[in-house]
Motif scaffolding. Sequence first.
Motif, mmCIF file in Angstrom:
data_model
loop_
_atom_site.group_PDB
_atom_site.id
_atom_site.type_symbol
_atom_site.label_atom_id
_atom_site.label_comp_id
_atom_site.label_asym_id
_atom_site.label_seq_id
_atom_site.Cartn_x
_atom_site.Cartn_y
_atom_site.Cartn_z
ATOM 1 N N VAL A 21 0.824 -1.223 0.000
ATOM 2 C CA VAL A 21 0.000 0.000 0.000
ATOM 3 C C VAL A 21 0.854 1.267 0.000
ATOM 4 N N SER A 22 2.033 1.210 0.592
ATOM 5 C CA SER A 22 2.836 2.433 0.692
ATOM 6 C C SER A 22 3.276 2.935 -0.677
ATOM 7 N N LYS A 23 3.283 2.055 -1.671
ATOM 8 C CA LYS A 23 3.750 2.498 -2.988
ATOM 9 C C LYS A 23 2.759 3.435 -3.667
ATOM 10 N N CYS A 24 1.514 3.390 -3.236
ATOM 11 C CA CYS A 24 0.461 4.156 -3.920
ATOM 12 C C CYS A 24 0.770 5.646 -3.901
ATOM 13 N N PHE A 25 0.695 6.296 -5.057
ATOM 14 C CA PHE A 25 0.882 7.754 -5.076
ATOM 15 C C PHE A 25 -0.399 8.480 -5.470
ATOM 16 N N ASN A 26 -1.501 7.813 -5.241
ATOM 17 C CA ASN A 26 -2.804 8.479 -5.345
ATOM 18 C C ASN A 26 -3.138 9.031 -6.721
ATOM 19 N N CYS A 27 -2.745 8.322 -7.763
ATOM 20 C CA CYS A 27 -3.061 8.824 -9.101
ATOM 21 C C CYS A 27 -4.535 8.630 -9.419
ATOM 22 N N GLY A 28 -5.135 7.586 -8.848
ATOM 23 C CA GLY A 28 -6.557 7.368 -9.079
ATOM 24 C C GLY A 28 -6.883 6.534 -10.300
ATOM 25 N N ASN A 29 -5.862 5.980 -10.969
ATOM 26 C CA ASN A 29 -6.141 5.088 -12.104
ATOM 27 C C ASN A 29 -7.077 3.969 -11.699
ATOM 28 N N CYS A 30 -6.824 3.427 -10.522
ATOM 29 C CA CYS A 30 -7.586 2.268 -10.064
ATOM 30 C C CYS A 30 -9.070 2.624 -9.966
ATOM 31 N N SER A 31 -9.357 3.779 -9.418
ATOM 32 C CA SER A 31 -10.752 4.158 -9.239
ATOM 33 C C SER A 31 -11.387 4.545 -10.556
ATOM 34 N N ALA A 32 -10.550 5.019 -11.497
ATOM 35 C CA ALA A 32 -11.102 5.389 -12.795
ATOM 36 C C ALA A 32 -11.626 4.147 -13.509
ATOM 37 N N LEU A 33 -11.006 2.999 -13.271
ATOM 38 C CA LEU A 33 -11.462 1.838 -14.030
ATOM 39 C C LEU A 33 -12.314 0.874 -13.212
ATOM 40 N N CYS A 34 -12.438 1.102 -11.936
ATOM 41 C CA CYS A 34 -13.258 0.191 -11.127
ATOM 42 C C CYS A 34 -14.741 0.460 -11.384
ATOM 43 N N VAL A 35 -15.488 -0.580 -11.763
ATOM 44 C CA VAL A 35 -16.908 -0.364 -12.086
ATOM 45 C C VAL A 35 -17.721 -0.020 -10.838
ATOM 46 N N HIS A 36 -17.209 -0.318 -9.679
ATOM 47 C CA HIS A 36 -17.975 -0.050 -8.464
ATOM 48 C C HIS A 36 -17.683 1.321 -7.881
ATOM 49 N N SER A 37 -16.683 1.999 -8.464
ATOM 50 C CA SER A 37 -16.312 3.298 -7.935
ATOM 51 C C SER A 37 -17.285 4.366 -8.427
ATOM 52 N N GLU A 38 -17.667 5.261 -7.559
ATOM 53 C CA GLU A 38 -18.569 6.347 -7.941
ATOM 54 C C GLU A 38 -18.230 7.545 -7.056
ATOM 55 N N ALA A 39 -18.936 8.625 -7.258
ATOM 56 C CA ALA A 39 -18.596 9.841 -6.531
ATOM 57 C C ALA A 39 -18.575 9.593 -5.022
ATOM 58 N N ARG A 40 -19.536 8.823 -4.554
ATOM 59 C CA ARG A 40 -19.646 8.620 -3.115
ATOM 60 C C ARG A 40 -18.637 7.584 -2.603
ATOM 61 N N HIS A 41 -18.452 6.550 -3.404
ATOM 62 C CA HIS A 41 -17.521 5.498 -2.980
ATOM 63 C C HIS A 41 -16.367 5.418 -3.965
ATOM 64 N N VAL A 42 -15.287 6.120 -3.628
ATOM 65 C CA VAL A 42 -14.135 6.111 -4.531
ATOM 66 C C VAL A 42 -13.314 4.865 -4.206
ATOM 67 N N ILE A 43 -13.629 3.817 -4.958
ATOM 68 C CA ILE A 43 -13.012 2.513 -4.682
ATOM 69 C C ILE A 43 -11.933 2.262 -5.720
ATOM 70 N N PRO A 44 -10.769 1.816 -5.382
ATOM 71 C CA PRO A 44 -10.246 1.598 -4.041
ATOM 72 C C PRO A 44 -9.362 2.753 -3.541
ATOM 73 N N ARG A 45 -9.202 3.842 -4.334
ATOM 74 C CA ARG A 45 -8.181 4.829 -3.979
ATOM 75 C C ARG A 45 -8.358 5.397 -2.575
ATOM 76 N N ARG A 46 -9.616 5.699 -2.225
ATOM 77 C CA ARG A 46 -9.826 6.332 -0.941
ATOM 78 C C ARG A 46 -9.379 5.426 0.210
ATOM 79 N N SER A 47 -9.675 4.151 0.070
ATOM 80 C CA SER A 47 -9.266 3.228 1.132
ATOM 81 C C SER A 47 -7.746 3.108 1.179
ATOM 82 N N MET A 48 -7.131 3.106 -0.032
ATOM 83 C CA MET A 48 -5.667 3.024 -0.073
ATOM 84 C C MET A 48 -5.066 4.196 0.715
ATOM 85 N N HIS A 49 -5.584 5.379 0.423
ATOM 86 C CA HIS A 49 -5.027 6.575 1.054
ATOM 87 C C HIS A 49 -5.313 6.592 2.559
ATOM 88 N N ALA A 50 -6.531 6.201 2.922
ATOM 89 C CA ALA A 50 -6.878 6.185 4.347
ATOM 90 C C ALA A 50 -5.945 5.245 5.104
#
Lengths: 380, 578
Positions: A21-50
């Motif tokens: 997890v420490s490698k993540c630099f919060n680019c958000g690619n993952c959330s851009a392509l995750c079908v479950h990600s939406e404005a309210r649930h930014v999956i998985p970037r938000r959890s990575m950062h948290a």
Amino acid sequence: MATRLNPGLADELEAYGAEDVSKCFNCGNCSALCVHSEARHVIPRRSMHALQLGAEDKLQGSLEPWLCYYCGECSEQCPKGAEPAETMMSMRRWLTSKYDFTGISRLFYRSWKWELLIIVLAAIATGIGFTLFGMSQGSINNYDGPNAFLPSAKIHVFDWAMAGLLVFLLGMNVARMWRFFTKAGDVRASLSSYLVSLPALPVHFFAQPKYRECDRKRPWAVHLALMLSYVTMLVLVMFFLGELASGPEIDWRVHVFGYLASAGLIGAVLLNLRGRLRRDSPQHTHSHESDWIFLILLLVVATTGVLQHVLHRSGLDAAANVTYVIHLMGVVPMLVLEVPFGKWAHMAYRPLAVYLARVQLHAEAAAAAEAKGAQPLALP
Amino acid sequence: MSARKIGVYVCQCGGNIGDYVDVDRVVEAASKEPGVAVAKTAMFTCSDSTQQEIVADAREQGLDGLVVASCSPKLHTYTFRDVARRADINPFQYTQVNVREQCSWTHTDDHEGATEKALRLVRAGINRTRLTEPLESIVVETTPQSLVVGGGIAGLRAALGLAQIGLSVFLVEKEDRLGGWVSEFKEMYPHGRNGGELVTQLESAVRAHPDITVFTSAELIAKSGSFGNYQATIAIQGERLETIQVQVGSIVVATGFDTYQPADGEFGYGQDGVITIAEFKKLVEASSGPLEYNGRPVKTVAYVYCVGSRQPQYEEGANTYCSRYCCNAATHASLQVNALPGRVHQYHFYRDMRTYGSFELLYAESLEKGSAYVKYPDEEPPTIEKDPQSGRLTVTARDLLSEGEELALDADLVVLVTGMVPRENQGLTKALKLPVGQSGFFNEIHPKLRPVETVVDGVYIAGCCQAPRNSSESVQSGLAAVSQSAAILKRGFAELDPLVATVDLDVCEWCGACQDTCPYDAISQDQHAGKEVAVIAKTACKGCGGCVPVCPVGAIDLQGYTDAQIRSMIDGMLGVGV
Ligand code: SF4
Ligand code: SF4
């Protein structure tokens, strides 16, 4: 109120499998392509950062790890190799141990040796218990009838007692999950929000329609087969144990379901095992020890279940009884340990998370509507 | 009728000019002006083929003046002076008229107006050219010696470079030792070399070089003379203060920077446990065991970036610039912490990570080693508070990467990532008349094309006195100053534009008004035919023209822009016949 950070959180999660997890630099690619990600649930970037930050309270009350079905696409596309999908998985393990008030789950996930030891001890105790019980009841040479070694009527009672225990344990954990969620998100939902959203619960429990939204459909299909087989078996055991055990004639009304469910269980488990051995998909690339223990236990239970039945039908009652005891040695640890404390707990948490997410949406829509002085909006 | 033979070339600049200005009309009108022998238009006047055409026309027609109506003189003055030279026209009898920036680009909605304006400007250009005299460049002999002010890494390297190309060098350092900031650093990025050792090597090379004279505890206090031959006065603090004078052809200023010193209470500074990055670096480099501060173990460190840099414009005396080195320095320091025994949790509260170029690797590595990054909003920097009871330091900030959520971190140590500020250098700035930019650092002439030259000819700037930068960039600019010095000192002479002021000595009555107004100290008092007069040192004069209008008797004229020429240009613009 500011979220107080726990600097040690990421280190703690390492024991649950979050190594990158420490490698993540919060680019958000993952959330851009995750079908479950939406404005309210930014999956998985938000959890990575948290997790990187150690926002423990937020993460503990977050539903997001459960809204991920581990298709693994994010991990394939992550430019930093931060393994977001596996990190989400490890957060689910961590959450499971957080929900569990007994601490058993934490022990299991942090040390597979303890998990194995306790499962083996539970199996041995079960074996000894049922052997002594069987000897008090009848003869090892009788599978059914008046002098049966393990009379189905009595096993049935035992089944229900165990189901009660399981529901109690799981219920406690589910209640904690709900409490974490409402506290962290400051969720204030009315009873009607809870009631209106209720239909989501069985739908997502049985069919996982969200899982089906992932680009890869096969894991969903295999999972569905496993799930339906498991539920079928559960219904048979809980309600038709007598018909299932009595013989020598085959009672097709129940046995056809028994055979289908067994085939489904064994097939799905084998596919899973093969996948994990070959690491054939992102979902199967990282296997935590608890994954192996779980699959092997399930395989033992399913095969011994079929075997004792075949032996019994073949007239080999003594062998059937021995196999039956072995079967129970698998069933008891599986139901008493794996379901409330281990990987199987997800069958409660996942649909519950989908449900709670809807409750929250509904509650917010209702609050917004009230603010406008209008009627609550119906959910789509 | 004028006896001059002037060539006029009106450029279309592709469509840049031609699409708005009716160039044919301009050519037509120009051809009718007295003294114009050739008037033409071209798609691109600066192209090789048109340049050759101009040269051919000039030879054929025997042209003695040239007017190019095209773009800004900033762009092509030197191009067309060179064309003139090749065409045997005196380069100072060429006039550049700007019909692109001043006509077509500014009046895109008024073609008629743009054309009319172009006509007038071209006429003015022709009028000026008609009155030109052939001028020769001023040639000055230069002294093959150089003065370097500042003995930090940039100054040391520049001194060595100058000596290596065969110039004699005087190195002046204010402190009593050489080496500057870098000498205090241990591990440096990205190569891991020891800063102190690097500078020691450089210093011994400098001290061993026979052509370098080092003065420590010394300052440059005055400069006189003119381009190519300056007398520099150096004050040296020894047993007693003494001053010496040296003759130099160029001066390289490499006086470095100061670190930003936070005010009391700024980001909690002044409280126990809140320190600057410079202090932190010393602390880390002095540790061999687990990190400790004032005897307490340090388990959690919070870095607050951009302290003293990128301050909001509206604040009085704000440092609005990015200090550029500090993101790298802080990520590097965090890696040094990672290398110490024991687990330290590190949080970086930043605005933007500006670990440019390969320094990105420092950032990536620090992430992988577990540093956490919190992006705070520009307008809402973190706050640092100390609980008076427990003594616990808490950093609170909103994190844009968590949708603006407010986070609170209890830290054992808060490191303020402070930037660079210009050094207080009043004396030197005055002695050299160095231009200082808005941010307080010395200014170059042009950031891209003339990055180390200043408006004071022969005086160059290098290193962090010009702007915040890291040590390798400082050395690069030091070496750039070396090559600029070489360009004027190695030929033994330099050429200056002859566009300078001249005094008609017969008319001058010496009142001193011109001397008072000259910003370059180029005017002095002298005797001529039994009376006091003003004389102008043509190597010191910059041709600014400031003295021309103050002379009560009209004795001063500016070569190339004489009163008569200016008047003729005004006439040309007004359309008054000649
Ligand atoms: S997990 Fe990977 S893809 Fe997602 S934000 Fe982090 S670096 Fe980007
Ligand atoms: S280098 Fe980084 S810390 Fe320094 S001023 Fe620029 S952005 Fe801020």
